[in-house]
Design an enzyme around this catalytic site. Structure first.
Site, short mmCIF file in Angstrom:
data_model
loop_
_atom_site.label_atom_id
_atom_site.label_comp_id
_atom_site.label_asym_id
_atom_site.label_seq_id
_atom_site.Cartn_x
_atom_site.Cartn_y
_atom_site.Cartn_z
N LYS A 1 26.03 80.33 62.73
CA LYS A 1 25.58 78.95 62.99
C LYS A 1 26.76 78.16 63.51
O LYS A 1 27.92 78.52 63.25
CB LYS A 1 25.10 78.31 61.68
N ASP B 1 19.28 73.55 67.28
CA ASP B 1 18.95 73.13 65.92
C ASP B 1 18.84 71.60 66.02
O ASP B 1 18.63 71.08 67.13
CB ASP B 1 20.06 73.60 64.93
N1 GLU Z 1 18.08 76.76 64.39
C1 GLU Z 1 16.99 77.65 64.15
C2 GLU Z 1 17.00 78.15 62.72
O1 GLU Z 1 17.39 77.41 61.83
C3 GLU Z 1 16.86 78.75 65.19
C4 GLU Z 1 18.07 79.56 65.45
C5 GLU Z 1 17.92 80.51 66.65
O2 GLU Z 1 16.88 80.52 67.30
O3 GLU Z 1 18.87 81.24 66.87
O4 GLU Z 1 16.59 79.23 62.40
#
Ligand code: GLU
Length: 445
Positions: A125, A165
């Site tokens: 992340k 996100d």
């Molecule tokens: N931000 C999204 C999550 O919390 C998606 C992350 C992504 O698609 O890599 O899962």
């Protein structure tokens, strides 16, 4: 924590990562669930310890120039948490609350979420304390370009694949991917997901987190002999996840009677008018008050209260972490709520979860219920790798299958460890064992 080994592992995490409350909270919830696993499989202990330490943490300066020619500095992050199952995968969050503890909590959750999808993606992340709210298009573009000018050296289709996100949507992904392409001189579609349809994106990716959450809840309702038909639903938030959760609930015969943004919540007994909501929030980037004004009679705004006081059968927290506290959980229980499922990451506080559990409310944790977003990102990677593009219907069917698979895996695992209907335990244990087995196979690395 019941198990003394897990307790001492947790104490070590707190001591090694001081002041990172959200990260501690996320680790604690997983370790709590692992008590029965640690008893059965002592060989996992060293894996648990390694799992709590990110493989790599990158922190960097993001300088940019605003419209008044002032130099601004933000902090950029990318935490590459675990690559046992595939390249690091997880979104970028641009929000003033972002600091290392938030990125680590999100990255940690992502490991298990991604494992649960059954697709070959590790966990990571990133983000920044940059606030896109109130910035001009040019400022957002310059910030994204500066951010990518550092990040590009750390990512790649086989290494680390970011996405969006909170605060990072299609517009930001465009600027970020564009800058990556320019710096590297490579059209490496698989390095980013959440791309636009004209340049390597996947159908359903935008809708996937919200749709997936509702598919998951549909299974939860089915498991207790019920359905969405005629149900009152409350969805917090009015961003990408919330909007598509509302859309799918309405398609399945439920009625979403309330949603919210940072200015308050709106109650609309007739059902939220999705077209109007999207016009106000997505096109005009306006506030809930604008929705109420245009919607006219029937809808009203509550600017200083809790959306969880609105009576409902199904509650879907789709805004942000720790938005549903103990008092809110008691209100939901009092009003006869049957199911709570997390569209956002960790929106329910531990105390709230205890209240819901005690009352027998069925609870779908985010790492299972909101896994549809990242699962569809993995489908986007598949399409990019094969230079293919699938139809909306086909992709939505794949998403539905994946969500049903996650649901069943949670219930089966919870059963296997003697905790029937405990989706939290099921999700944590199933996600953990999948990653842990790969880590054991690799030896100490
Ligand atoms: N931000 C999204 C999550 O919390 C998606 C992350 C992504 O698609 O890599 O899962």
């Amino acid at each position: 924590m019941v198990d003394p080994t897990l307790q001492s592992l947790f104490d070590e995490v707190v001591a090694r990562n001081p002041g990172e409350d959200e990260f501690h909270q996320a680790v604690r919830e997983v370790l709590d669930s692992l008590t029965p696993v640690a008893g059965k499989h002592p060989e996992y202990a060293s894996v648990i310890q390694r799992l709590c330490e990110p493989e790599r943490q990158i922190i960097f300066r993001v300088p940019w120039v605003d419209d008044s020619n002032t130099v601004r500095i933000n902090r950029g992050f990318r935490v590459e948490f675990n690559s046992a199952l595939g390249p690091y995968k997880g979104g970028l969050r641009f929000h003033p609350s972002v600091y290392l503890g938030i990125v680590k909590f999100l990255g940690f959750e992502q490991i298990f979420k991604n494992a649960l999808t059954g697709l070959p993606i590790g966990g990571g992340k990133g983000g920044s304390d940059f606030d896109p709210k109130g910035c001009s298009e040019g400022e957002v573009m310059r910030f994204c370009q500066s951010y990518m000018t550092e990040l590009y050296r750390h990512i790649g289709e086989y290494t680390d694949v970011p996405a969006g996100d909170i605060g990072v949507g299609g517009r930001e992904v465009g600027y970020l991917f564009g800058q990556y392409k320019r710096i590297t001189n490579r059209y490496e579609s698989g390095v980013f997901t959440g791309k636009g349809m004209a340049w390597g994106g996947s159908q359903v990716r935008t809708e996937a987190t919200g749709f997936g959450t509702v598919f998951f809840v549909e299974e939860m309702l089915k498991a207790s002999g019920q359905s969405f038909d005629g149900r009152r639903v409350v969805v917090s938030g009015a961003g990408n996840v919330a909007v598509h959760a509302i859309e799918k609930v309405h398609q399945l015969g439920g009625t979403v009677v309330a949603c919210s943004d940072s200015s308050g919540y709106v109650v609309d007994e007739e059902g939220i008018d999705l077209g109007l909501l999207r016009q106000v929030k997505e096109v005009e980037r306006g506030r809930m008050a604008d929705y109420v004004e245009r919607r006219g009679q029937g809808a009203h705004l509550v600017s200083d209260g809790s959306i969880w006081d609105v009576p409902c059968d199904v509650a879907l927290p789709c805004a942000t972490q720790n938005e549903l506290d103990e008092r809110a959980a008691s209100a939901l229980v009092h009003n006869g709520c049957l199911v709570v499922a997390e569209g956002a990451n960790m929106p329910t506080t531990p105390a709230a979860l205890a209240v819901l559990r005690e009352a027998g409310v069925r609870f779908g944790p985010g790492k299972a219920a909101n896994a549809g977003g990242v699962a569809t990102s993995a489908l986007e990677m598949q399409q990019n790798a094969s230079r293919d593009s699938w139809s909306f219907e086909y992709t939505e069917n794949r998403l539905g299958e994946i969500m049903r698979g996650i649901h069943d895996r949670c219930l089966e695992t919870a059963d296997e460890y003697g905790m029937p209907d405990d989706y939290v335990a099921g999700a944590n244990i199933a996600g953990f064992t999948h990653v842990a087995d790969a880590m054991l196979a690799f030896g100490v690395i």
